[in-house]
Scaffold this active site. Structure first.
Site, PDB file in Angstrom:
ATOM      1  N   ASP A  13      48.163  37.474  54.929  1.00 38.05           N
ATOM      2  CA  ASP A  13      46.750  37.315  55.272  1.00 38.05           C
ATOM      3  C   ASP A  13      46.327  38.411  56.248  1.00 38.05           C
ATOM      4  OD1 ASP A  13      46.973  35.093  53.756  1.00 38.05           O
ATOM      5  OD2 ASP A  13      46.645  33.647  55.365  1.00 38.05           O
ATOM      6  N   HIS A  34      44.414  38.646  50.694  1.00 37.99           N
ATOM      7  CA  HIS A  34      45.859  38.442  50.586  1.00 37.99           C
ATOM      8  C   HIS A  34      46.236  38.421  49.112  1.00 37.99           C
ATOM      9  CE1 HIS A  34      45.181  33.765  50.677  1.00 37.99           C
ATOM     10  NE2 HIS A  34      44.621  34.341  49.643  1.00 37.99           N
ATOM     11  N   GLY A  45      39.389  30.566  46.466  1.00 36.39           N
ATOM     12  CA  GLY A  45      39.683  29.488  45.524  1.00 36.39           C
ATOM     13  C   GLY A  45      40.509  29.967  44.349  1.00 36.39           C
ATOM     14  N   SER A  61      40.073  35.500  50.621  1.00 32.91           N
ATOM     15  CA  SER A  61      40.838  35.387  49.392  1.00 32.91           C
ATOM     16  C   SER A  61      40.007  35.847  48.187  1.00 32.91           C
ATOM     17  CB  SER A  61      41.328  33.943  49.233  1.00 32.91           C
ATOM     18  OG  SER A  61      42.217  33.813  48.162  1.00 32.91           O
ATOM     19  N   MET A  62      39.805  34.971  47.195  1.00 37.19           N
ATOM     20  CA  MET A  62      39.059  35.350  46.007  1.00 37.19           C
ATOM     21  C   MET A  62      37.609  35.684  46.321  1.00 37.19           C
ATOM     22  SD  MET A  62      38.886  36.112  42.897  1.00 37.19           S
ATOM     23  CE  MET A  62      40.659  35.977  42.718  1.00 37.19           C
TER      24      MET A  62
END
Length: 231
Positions: free
Chosen positions: A198, A148, A94, A123-124
């Site tokens: 990614d 990423h 997010g 991700s986060m």
């Protein structure tokens, strides 16, 4: 000084710490070990999990969940700064700044934060996962981790804003990259190359990459999973 923090909040900010916790948790909870709930209290299981120092990130990272987790970590740290906190993660990632706020709070509070990846930490969420106490980061056997580089919506901005936002994004990317380097022990060039696009990793691949320290394989009642590892 950490010790009088609760007193400071109560006296200087005129905010009773228990009331603050209840506001964060939405509803009151019974005292530890209680078999009954006082009349008028609406007991919900999630508050019992908070009492057992179990926190959950099971949605995209945004300001609301970030503030909630930060409040819980600070409160539980004031309540007892000798017991570990457990953060279970199943999130697609997010917003960058709310995620960094969670990470910084994890480093700030005195108790160790044990991070547990179940399902997906992308991700986060993978950044928060790697922020757990080193040697205490766990992934379930069929969990997946994805990392990423940060993204932005600057393509909607005017030219001047485009340039400024791009510069800030590069600074943030460098910050994120250096945190991964520090927490995983991998060289800077390896992490930078991985973050170009990614990259999906299984639990064992994430362990080899240094994002987690152990892969859990056996679920036993009452936190036994947190001490059952496959190296």
């Amino acid at each position: 000084d950490w010790i009088p923090m609760k007193q400071y909040i109560n006296e200087k900010l005129n905010l009773h710490i228990d009331s603050f916790f209840f506001a964060i948790c939405v509803e009151p909870y019974a005292s530890k070990g209680a078999c009954t709930v006082p009349k008028g209290y609406n007991f919900i299981p999630i508050n019992r999990l908070y009492r057992e120092r179990l926190l959950f990130l099971g949605q995209p990272v945004d300001n609301e969940i970030s503030n909630q987790l930060i409040g819980l970590m600070v409160y539980l740290s004031i309540e007892d700064d000798t017991k570990d906190l457990y953060l279970f993660i199943n999130s697609p990632g997010g917003w960058l700044i709310p995620g960094v706020a969670i990470y910084d709070t994890m480093q700030f509070v005195r108790p160790d934060i044990q991070t547990v990846c179940m399902g997906l930490a992308a991700s986060m969420a993978s950044f928060i996962l790697v922020g757990g106490e080193i040697t205490k980061r766990l992934a379930f056997p069929h969990a997946w981790v994805m990392m990423h580089q940060p993204a932005s919506a600057f393509y909607e901005a005017q030219t001047g804003e485009f340039v400024l936002e791009a510069e800030e994004l590069l600074k943030l990317r460098e910050t994120i990259t250096r945190v991964y380097v520090q927490r995983t022990g991998k060289p800077l060039w390896v992490v930078s190359e991985d973050m170009e696009r990614d990259i999906f990793m299984s639990a064992t691949e994430a362990q080899a990459h240094g994002i987690v320290d152990r892969v859990g394989f056996h679920a036993n009642p009452r936190f036994a999973i947190l001490s059952s590892y496959r190296v």
